[in-house]
Design an enzyme around this catalytic site. Structure first.
Site, PDB file in Angstrom:
ATOM      1  N   HIS A  18       0.872  -1.198   0.000  1.00  0.00           N
ATOM      2  CA  HIS A  18       0.000   0.000   0.000  1.00  0.00           C
ATOM      3  C   HIS A  18       0.898   1.234   0.000  1.00  0.00           C
ATOM      4  CE1 HIS A  18      -3.741   2.229   1.603  1.00  0.00           C
ATOM      5  NE2 HIS A  18      -2.817   3.137   1.333  1.00  0.00           N
ATOM      6  N   HIS A  20       1.515   5.392  -1.649  1.00  0.00           N
ATOM      7  CA  HIS A  20       1.120   6.579  -2.426  1.00  0.00           C
ATOM      8  C   HIS A  20       2.369   7.180  -3.063  1.00  0.00           C
ATOM      9  CE1 HIS A  20      -2.956   6.817  -0.679  1.00  0.00           C
ATOM     10  NE2 HIS A  20      -2.364   6.265   0.367  1.00  0.00           N
ATOM     11  N   LYS A 104      -9.347  -0.429  -5.699  1.00  0.00           N
ATOM     12  CA  LYS A 104      -9.367   0.235  -4.408  1.00  0.00           C
ATOM     13  C   LYS A 104     -10.739   0.813  -4.102  1.00  0.00           C
ATOM     14  CE  LYS A 104      -8.010   2.330  -0.707  1.00  0.00           C
ATOM     15  NZ  LYS A 104      -6.802   2.612   0.026  1.00  0.00           N
ATOM     16  N   HIS A 141     -10.378   0.783   2.053  1.00  0.00           N
ATOM     17  CA  HIS A 141     -10.166   1.772   3.120  1.00  0.00           C
ATOM     18  C   HIS A 141     -11.349   1.616   4.069  1.00  0.00           C
ATOM     19  CE1 HIS A 141      -8.635   5.691   4.768  1.00  0.00           C
ATOM     20  NE2 HIS A 141      -9.813   5.555   5.376  1.00  0.00           N
ATOM     21  N   HIS A 179      -4.429  -0.864   6.055  1.00  0.00           N
ATOM     22  CA  HIS A 179      -3.983  -0.069   7.209  1.00  0.00           C
ATOM     23  C   HIS A 179      -4.907  -0.242   8.413  1.00  0.00           C
ATOM     24  CE1 HIS A 179      -6.863   2.571   5.290  1.00  0.00           C
ATOM     25  NE2 HIS A 179      -5.999   3.083   4.441  1.00  0.00           N
ATOM     26  N   ASP A 252       1.521   2.577   3.513  1.00  0.00           N
ATOM     27  CA  ASP A 252       0.677   3.769   3.371  1.00  0.00           C
ATOM     28  C   ASP A 252       1.532   5.039   3.439  1.00  0.00           C
ATOM     29  OD1 ASP A 252      -1.598   5.217   2.874  1.00  0.00           O
ATOM     30  OD2 ASP A 252      -2.428   5.042   4.886  1.00  0.00           O
TER      31      ASP A 252
HETATM   32  O1  DOR Z   1      -3.180   9.134   5.958  1.00  0.00           O
HETATM   33  C1  DOR Z   1      -3.597   8.885   4.846  1.00  0.00           C
HETATM   34  N1  DOR Z   1      -3.113   9.500   3.740  1.00  0.00           N
HETATM   35  N2  DOR Z   1      -4.567   7.987   4.715  1.00  0.00           N
HETATM   36  C2  DOR Z   1      -5.174   7.759   3.545  1.00  0.00           C
HETATM   37  O2  DOR Z   1      -6.065   6.955   3.514  1.00  0.00           O
HETATM   38  C3  DOR Z   1      -4.813   8.541   2.346  1.00  0.00           C
HETATM   39  C4  DOR Z   1      -3.456   9.056   2.440  1.00  0.00           C
HETATM   40  C5  DOR Z   1      -3.157  10.102   1.401  1.00  0.00           C
HETATM   41  O3  DOR Z   1      -3.461   9.884   0.222  1.00  0.00           O
HETATM   42  O4  DOR Z   1      -2.596  11.123   1.746  1.00  0.00           O
HETATM   43 ZN    ZN Z   2      -3.317   5.082   1.752  1.00  0.00          ZN
END
Ligand code: DOR
Ligand code: ZN
Length: 349
Positions: A18, A20, A104, A141, A179, A252
């Site tokens: 997971h 970003h 997702k 999520h 998460h 995450d």
């Molecule tokens: O803390 C987080 N940041 N949780 C999420 O679900 C999304 C993520 C983000 O994209 O910044």
């Molecule tokens: Zn995330």
């Protein structure tokens, strides 16, 4: 089996289930940092606008590959963002063509860029049924967005009100509860017989809600789902170090510039891409469970996704505390690196 001594361990190369990476300048700055340790990562689709179709996922994958350093073999495993208008045929094609690895589900409004997510779960049932038929996993999520539900209860309520009904109606759907932050989620995954696993982040193994709120507010510890009470953190550590194949790492890691974190209404996300392996080794070592680190970071994830574990290895060494930068510079501005609050004696060799 990991090759291990008190100050050295060699494990299969880890994956991040997971992650970003964002887009543009931010993506260019952070992608090489994940690729330095991880072989593969499940890439979150919550861009603006979100990555909804197979074609968009393929184009995003190409942009990520172009941001990798020369010679990197890092593999982004792409996801599509589920909306109430998602076309099941498009997803099935993208899966068959090896463009996407998962889909997702964001409940609408749950977190960063989730406005196009799902409000009416019955509307996506045909898509979920198709995914179950073809074996395409759903990353979830797991928080309700009802303003009347306390933010610390949103994961537990999601399990009862949304996830249990979905899994009952579509029992063959392969689900990853992402998460997880509560003992409730850990118990729910443990009690399930099949088609359910969970990712755990680095930061949720380390911080509880006091770290965010006691003695002054710490925006860099604010993430979603928000960290809960200490008893929940303890349950997460117990799950991570248990060797149970249903719990694996999804960092995450979610970079936001400091300018966007340090606002009256700041963004959610902890940036752990660079020091995750050091942080995890510290947590596992403190629990006397270094022999379970490989399962958590490198074996359980590929097994659940039906992929082979990585052939290559990494070695972690324990010594003088590793020094990480306190922030990473990007063309969008600095991004603060997660501070575990203790020295990191373990580092990747
Ligand atoms: O803390 C987080 N940041 N949780 C999420 O679900 C999304 C993520 C983000 O994209 O910044
Ligand atoms: Zn995330």
């Amino acid at each position: 089996m990991p090759k291990q001594s008190p100050d050295r361990i060699t494990i299969r190369r880890p994956d991040d289930w997971h992650l970003h990476l964002r887009d543009g300048a931010m993506m260019e700055a952070v992608t090489p940092l994940s690729a330095a340790h991880f072989a593969r990562a499940i890439i979150m689709p919550n861009l603006i606008p979100p990555v909804i179709t197979g074609a968009q996922a393929g184009a995003y994958r190409d942009r990520i590959l172009a941001a990798l350093p020369e010679g990197s073999d890092f593999q982004p495993l792409m996801t599509c963002y589920l909306t109430e208008d998602t076309d099941p045929d498009d997803l099935a094609r993208a899966y068959e063509d090896n463009i996407i690895t998962a889909v997702k589900l964001y409940p609408a409004g749950a977190t960063t860029n989730s406005a196009s997510g799902v409000s009416d779960f019955d509307k996506v049932r045909p898509v979920l049924e198709r995914m179950a038929d073809i074996g395409l996993p759903l990353c979830v999520h797991g928080e309700v967005t009802d303003p009347n539900i306390d933010i610390f209860d949103r994961e537990a309520v999601f399990i009862d009100k949304v996830l249990k009904p979905i899994r009952k109606k579509v029992p063959d759907l392969k689900v990853i509860m992402e998460h997880v932050t509560t003992e409730n989620a850990v118990d729910y995954v443990r009690d399930s017989r099949s088609n359910l696993a969970a990712t755990i982040t680095t930061h949720h193994l380390i911080i509880n809600r006091n770290h965010i709120l006691a003695g002054g507010i710490k925006p860099h510890y604010y993430c979603l789902p928000v960290a809960k009470r200490e008893k929940h953190r303890i349950a997460l550590v117990a799950a991570a170090i248990s060797g149970d194949k249903r719990f694996f790492l999804g960092t995450d890691s979610a970079p936001h510039t400091d300018a966007n974190k340090l606002l009256p209404c700041g963004c959610a996300g902890c940036f752990t891409a660079i020091n995750t392996m050091s942080c995890l080794a510290e947590v596992f070592d403190a629990a006397g469970a270094m022999d379970k680190l490989e399962n958590f970071t490198s074996l359980a994830g590929p097994r659940y996704y039906g992929l082979a574990p990585n052939e290559d290895t990494i070695t972690l060494i324990k010594g003088e505390p590793a020094i990480y930068p306190d922030h990473v510079d990007t063309a969008d501005g600095p991004v603060t690196v997660f501070d575990p609050g203790f020295p990191l004696h373990w580092r990747v060799a």
